[in-house]
Design a protein around this motif. Structure first.
Motif, short mmCIF file in Angstrom:
data_model
loop_
_atom_site.label_atom_id
_atom_site.label_comp_id
_atom_site.label_asym_id
_atom_site.label_seq_id
_atom_site.Cartn_x
_atom_site.Cartn_y
_atom_site.Cartn_z
N ASP A 6 46.39 35.08 36.39
CA ASP A 6 45.58 34.03 35.79
C ASP A 6 46.16 33.71 34.42
OD1 ASP A 6 43.72 32.40 34.59
OD2 ASP A 6 41.99 33.54 35.28
N ARG A 67 42.77 40.05 36.52
CA ARG A 67 43.27 39.86 37.88
C ARG A 67 44.22 41.01 38.21
NH1 ARG A 67 42.12 34.88 40.30
NH2 ARG A 67 41.19 33.40 38.85
N GLY A 205 46.75 33.66 44.08
CA GLY A 205 46.58 32.74 42.97
C GLY A 205 47.52 31.55 43.02
#
Length: 223
Positions: A6, A67, A205
């Motif tokens: 992230d 994350r 992601g």
């Protein structure tokens, strides 16, 4: 816990995974994925990470609050013993050797690891994958509708095993960990059936190799 990177995490943290991949006798894709997943679980359940006073405990808690990014690197020749000299957990499985390291900021990776190549680890699979281990074990399936490298797949299997460790039924997880956290990469069960069996799913992601939100791996415990 949320898999992958992230950009809002400042600085981003990651667990480094190092695969021994000698030119003369490289391991196969499936064995690397299975070894990586087991290495992640063994590190997270090691007293240094799991006990309140463990030396890795604070780093693991900080990482898991972000994350759960993992970076897979490859080492050969003298680079492998250099990596093994650093604190971590090595798993040897079916000809593969993978070492997991305590997580930390990606801007502060030890130099012995920082110089190891990240991209391009793509290995052939075994012609005849081995049978699953005796239960209990973690079954992990990779999405057959996407194409990812061995390095990416190993990280995704590590994510799946970690989520299973944290979210699976406690008594079943404890039995699995006590057995050494064995993992079997499932190939002979249709993906839709695997999804129905799954306890956890990894959604990427989207920063490397696949679009964001792609379901890359799923896992469940076989007892």
């Amino acid at each position: 816990m949320r898999p992958d990177y992230d950009p809002l995490d400042d600085p981003p943290w990651a667990m480094q995974l190092v695969v021994r991949a000698e030119k003369a006798d490289p391991p196969n894709h499936g064995a690397v994925c299975e070894a990586a997943a087991t290495a992640v679980v063994r590190l997270l359940t090691d007293p240094r990470a799991a006990e309140p006073e463990g030396e890795w405990r604070a780093a693991v808690r900080e990482w898991e609050s972000r994350r759960i990014r993992k970076v897979t690197r490859r080492a050969r020749g003298v680079r492998w013993p250099e990596a093994e000299a650093l604190p971590g957990i090595t798993v040897e499985h079916a000809g593969a050797q993978v070492r997991a390291f305590p997580p930390g900021p990606v801007s502060d990776v030890p130099p012995q690891l920082a110089k190891l190549q990240v991209a391009g680890l793509d290995l052939a699979d075994a012609e005849e994958p081995g049978p699953p281990p005796a239960p209990p074990y973690a079954a992990i399936a990779l999405n057959p509708d996407i194409t990812i490298t061995t390095g990416k797949a190993a990280a995704q299997c590590g994510h799946a095993a970690q989520l299973l460790l944290r979210q699976g039924r406690r008594k079943h997880v404890e039995a699995w960990v006590e057995a050494g956290a064995p993992v079997h990469l499932t190939r002979d069960v249709p993906w839709r059936q695997c999804v129905k069996n799954a306890t956890v799913a990894v959604r990427d992601g989207g920063f490397t190799e696949v679009p964001p939100g792609t379901m890359t791996a799923i896992a469940w415990l076989v007892r």
